[in-house]
Design a protein around this motif. Structure first.
Motif, mmCIF file in Angstrom:
data_model
loop_
_atom_site.group_PDB
_atom_site.id
_atom_site.type_symbol
_atom_site.label_atom_id
_atom_site.label_comp_id
_atom_site.label_asym_id
_atom_site.label_seq_id
_atom_site.Cartn_x
_atom_site.Cartn_y
_atom_site.Cartn_z
ATOM 1 N N TYR A 14 0.837 -1.209 0.000
ATOM 2 C CA TYR A 14 0.000 0.000 0.000
ATOM 3 C C TYR A 14 0.871 1.259 0.000
ATOM 4 O O TYR A 14 0.580 2.221 -0.730
ATOM 5 N N LYS A 54 -6.788 -0.503 -0.432
ATOM 6 C CA LYS A 54 -7.505 0.509 0.342
ATOM 7 C C LYS A 54 -8.543 -0.159 1.247
ATOM 8 O O LYS A 54 -8.704 0.222 2.416
ATOM 9 N N LYS A 55 -9.212 -1.156 0.739
ATOM 10 C CA LYS A 55 -10.202 -1.880 1.523
ATOM 11 C C LYS A 55 -9.541 -2.631 2.678
ATOM 12 O O LYS A 55 -10.008 -2.601 3.825
ATOM 13 N N SER A 94 -8.327 -0.366 5.545
ATOM 14 C CA SER A 94 -9.365 0.379 6.265
ATOM 15 C C SER A 94 -10.173 -0.496 7.210
ATOM 16 O O SER A 94 -11.035 -0.011 7.938
ATOM 17 N N GLU A 95 -9.908 -1.792 7.226
ATOM 18 C CA GLU A 95 -10.669 -2.703 8.079
ATOM 19 C C GLU A 95 -10.326 -2.481 9.550
ATOM 20 O O GLU A 95 -9.139 -2.430 9.914
ATOM 21 N N PRO A 96 -11.320 -2.345 10.431
ATOM 22 C CA PRO A 96 -11.047 -2.070 11.857
ATOM 23 C C PRO A 96 -10.721 -3.333 12.638
ATOM 24 O O PRO A 96 -11.300 -4.400 12.406
#
Length: 787
Positions: free
Chosen positions: A659, A673-674, A677-679
């Motif tokens: 990334y 990006k997905k 962004s995962e918490p």
């Protein structure tokens, strides 16, 4: 006063009849001793630098080879196969030297070259050996013949009595996994968390990524892995820690507690004196590289690079990014007490202050009744709030005059010490004692710890201690190593008098601690107050619960023939599901220090096998024997993932670096990006203990640490740190946020306890008998196998 006495140590008077100079013998003596100590230190550093530089060989081996080569010349046996004669005939200035001189010089040069070649040969052979990690995938207690041979070769090439940094040049580089392997493991890790439609979409994004930008990004990453010592660590430090503009208090910094059951003295100044002196002893060995390197299996070395920045290190704020400033040879610390800052010198006459001298200095500060200067009380709140206001205030209000001088003293100090005003520590008679202790260490009053320092040592009026650590410069095991050394040195080597004071004498001319001076304008005070209010809001939102699990410990888990870490991680998955009713992305930290400059990797603990086990635990139609089968599969899966993470085949650091490369190249990747962004709604970590084995906890069972913890990562999630203490105790540190209506640290702690007990109950004779009938072998509780 003592400072006035020091001021007259040198007097220079001009008289009508000449110049009168008076020198204090004590001052001259201290100057002399300081100089001698400085030169001794340089000599030791030079010697240890040479020893580490030529490791695994030694300077004596060079002398042995030289003597052997010279002896061969006199016996007319040419071990160099003619190379010495060739060198002798081609030496510069050979006409000015005798034949014998040229022969000796050529022999020495040839021998030195041969010796250097052998050093590099041994070093690269050791690096090749250390690149093998098959041993870590073998069953516990079962070592193959090939692994035994490999271990013997590692020992052979590791040399004798290595120093702390001896193995650094021999450690292998962290390998870059293939994109296909990483994506396959990633999809496998998210499968239990996504429904069929979501998973199909993620598979499509992953396929598009592999077919388009993946190859280009991977090439750049491989190029970096060839050029840099570690393709992850510098970017990890910069983008995860230093570029974050949010407060580091709670969000990044973590803490470590004191001994759980033992308080060696209840005198605050005395305990601080011993602890600080023990830290100075540790620092001296660290600077000289005299600590033994940490080694897995007692043989496989771990990277020691992170330890270099333990002392005299400060995170300096910036508008766009912070920097880590590390200095050398700074001989003071800064002490905070009741809103005042004091500079305390740690050396006198070329030696460390003794524990009793440090106690005297700290007691002087405790006895000082002066009031804080305007704006001084909450000054450290600047380090607790947002980074951008602090960076701008630092440039605007602390770049000149007294403010700059005082800030320089803090930022160059060995570390920061807070003499706290409220007693803390674990008290079994008080329900929330561990919770309040943890919150005090994690954030305090938001203005009584300098959160930018590498660590802040915290001393309480009842003799308890603790430490708050900034995270950018190193990970928890590094600080844990030092903390174990300090606690053991404090209790078993330094000790206290019967009255609880430090042992030793006090120098009569010890200068008083120097009060730092500030001129803080009203405008600056407003900035400080805003940072304080912002930090206080974060601190007040931390819901913390410390929980001592004493029903059983590592001893009982080992009798079940399973990994204690896997056992606890599966218990956390069961507790999470019972608490929230859903599964979530789970982070467990593992180390990659078997590689040069290695830090951490992520183990994604919520696997399909773990989910199947948890669902079975909640299904009354599933028998205990069937649950046990699923537990075994889930535990083995977890252990395998942990091993992959440790050996450079993890998922998240590779995707993170891909990334970063994509952002540098301006490539837009929906897949990366997905992923990024995962918490992480459940963030977990195990605190290591007994890294250096200075205390036999079987002989001294009360001298055990309580571990440490950290704040919640997600607004609606949990942070869980745990330490497996000895054979019969596991301590959990659980955090979440009061602002989340769906979480409760105390409730989660109760779920953990029940999950642990429910899993342990599966290991019963009748369940094992059924497992045996199905061809599965299980060890029973109490170590007895029932057939």
């Amino acid at each position: 006063m003592a400072e006035a006495h020091q001021a007259v140590g040198f007097q220079f008077t001009v008289r009508p009849d000449g110049v009168d100079i008076k020198l204090s013998q004590e001052v001259i003596r201290n100057i002399y001793l300081s100089g001698v100590t400085a030169w001794k230190k340089k000599a030791i550093l030079f010697k240890n630098g040479i020893l580490a530089g030529v490791y695994p060989a030694s300077p004596s081996s060079w002398l042995i080879i030289v003597i052997a080569m010279m002896s061969s010349l006199y016996t007319h046996v040419d071990l160099s196969l003619g190379i010495i004669d060739l060198m002798k005939d081609n030496l510069p200035c050979r006409d000015r030297m005798s034949v014998q001189t040229r022969a000796v010089l050529s022999a020495v040069l040839f021998t030195t070259g041969l010796w250097t070649f052998l050093i590099y040969l041994m070093r690269y052979t050791l690096k090749a050996l250390l690149s093998y990690h098959g041993w870590i995938f073998e069953s516990h207690g079962k070592m193959s013949t090939s692994t035994k041979m490999w271990l013997n070769l590692v020992k052979m090439f590791s040399g004798r009595r290595p120093l702390l940094y001896s193995f650094q040049a021999a450690l292998p580089r962290l390998p870059v996994p293939s994109v296909d392997d990483t994506i396959q493991r990633y999809l496998e890790s998210v499968r239990p968390l996504l429904d069929s439609k979501q998973y199909a979409q993620m598979e499509l994004l992953a396929k598009e990524f592999k077919e388009t930008e993946a190859a280009q990004l991977q090439r750049y990453l491989i190029l970096k892995s060839w050029w840099a010592t570690n393709y992850v660590s510098d970017w990890w430090e910069e983008y995860i820690y230093l570029r974050s503009r949010s407060p580091i208090m709670v969000n990044s910094n973590f803490y470590i507690m004191d001994l759980l059951y033992v308080t060696p003295t209840h005198r605050q100044a005395a305990r601080a004196g011993n602890m600080v002196h023990a830290m100075l002893l540790y620092r001296r060995k660290l600077e000289r590289g005299e600590h033994a390197p940490l080694r897995a299996l007692g043989t496989v070395p771990m990277c020691s690079a992170q330890m270099e920045r333990m002392f005299n290190t400060t995170r300096i704020p910036g508008v766009e990014t912070d920097i880590v400033q590390h200095l050398n040879n700074r001989k003071h610390l800064v002490v905070y007490h009741k809103g005042r800052f004091f500079q305390v010198w740690l050396y006198t006459g070329g030696r460390h202050l003794s524990p009793n001298e440090l106690e005297t200095q700290f007691q002087r500060i405790l006895n000082d009744t002066s009031e804080p200067q305007p704006g001084e009380l909450k000054l450290a709140a600047l380090t607790a709030g947002d980074r951008i206001p602090w960076a701008r205030a630092r440039v605007k209000y602390f770049s000149q005059g007294a403010n700059k001088a005082s800030l320089d003293v803090i930022e160059s100090a060995a570390f920061f010490l807070t003499l706290d005003e409220e007693p803390r520590g674990y008290d079994p008679a008080k329900t929330n004692s561990l919770d309040n202790y943890a919150k005090s260490l994690l954030h305090g009053k938001c203005y009584d710890r300098w959160f930018d320092k590498s660590f802040t040592l915290i001393s309480y009026p009842n003799g308890k201690m603790g430490v708050n650590i900034e995270h950018a410069w190193a990970d928890a095991p590094i600080m844990g190593h030092m903390w174990e050394y300090v606690l053991a040195t404090d209790c078993f080597h330094l000790g206290y008098t019967e009255e609880g004071h430090c042992k030793g004498d006090v120098s009569g001319d010890l200068p008083y601690p120097n009060r730092l001076q500030w001129h803080i304008s009203k405008e600056c005070q407003d900035v400080i107050e805003k940072s304080y209010l912002s930090a206080k809001q974060i601190a007040d939102d931390v819901d913390f619960h410390g929980y001592l699990f004493t029903d059983f410990g590592k001893g009982a888990i080992k009798k079940c023939r399973t990994s204690p870490d896997a056992f606890i991680q599966l218990a956390l998955q069961l507790a999470q599901f019972r608490d929230q009713g859903v599964f979530c992305l789970t982070y467990e930290s593992s180390m990659t220090r078997m590689f040069r400059d290695g830090r951490t990797e992520t183990v994604r603990s919520c696997t399909s096998e773990a989910v199947a086990f948890v669902r079975a635990m909640e299904d009354t139609d599933v028998t205990n024997a069937q649950k046990l089968v699923l537990f075994r599969k889930a535990a083995e899966k977890h252990q395998n993932m942990y091993r992959l993470a440790m050996t450079g085949s993890g998922i998240d650091r590779h995707l993170f670096c891909l990334y970063i490369v994509s952002k540098y190249l301006g490539v837009d990747s929906p897949f990366l990006k997905k992923v990024l962004s995962e918490p992480w709604k459940l963030s977990t970590s195990q605190t290591p203990q007994q890294q250096i084995n200075l205390v036999d906890i079987n002989k001294f069972p009360n001298f055990v640490g309580a571990g440490g913890g950290f704040g919640p990562v997600a607004d609606d999630g949990y942070g869980v740190s745990y330490i497996i203490v000895g054979e019969n105790l596991i301590t959990f540190h659980i955090s979440c946020k009061f602002s989340s209506p769906d979480t409760s640290s105390y409730r989660f702690g109760q779920h953990i306890r029940k999950a642990m007990i429910d899993i342990q109950a599966l290991f019963k004779p009748e369940n094992d008998k059924k497992m045996e009938e199905n061809g599965k072998c299980v060890l029973l509780v109490n170590g007895k196998k029932h057939v």
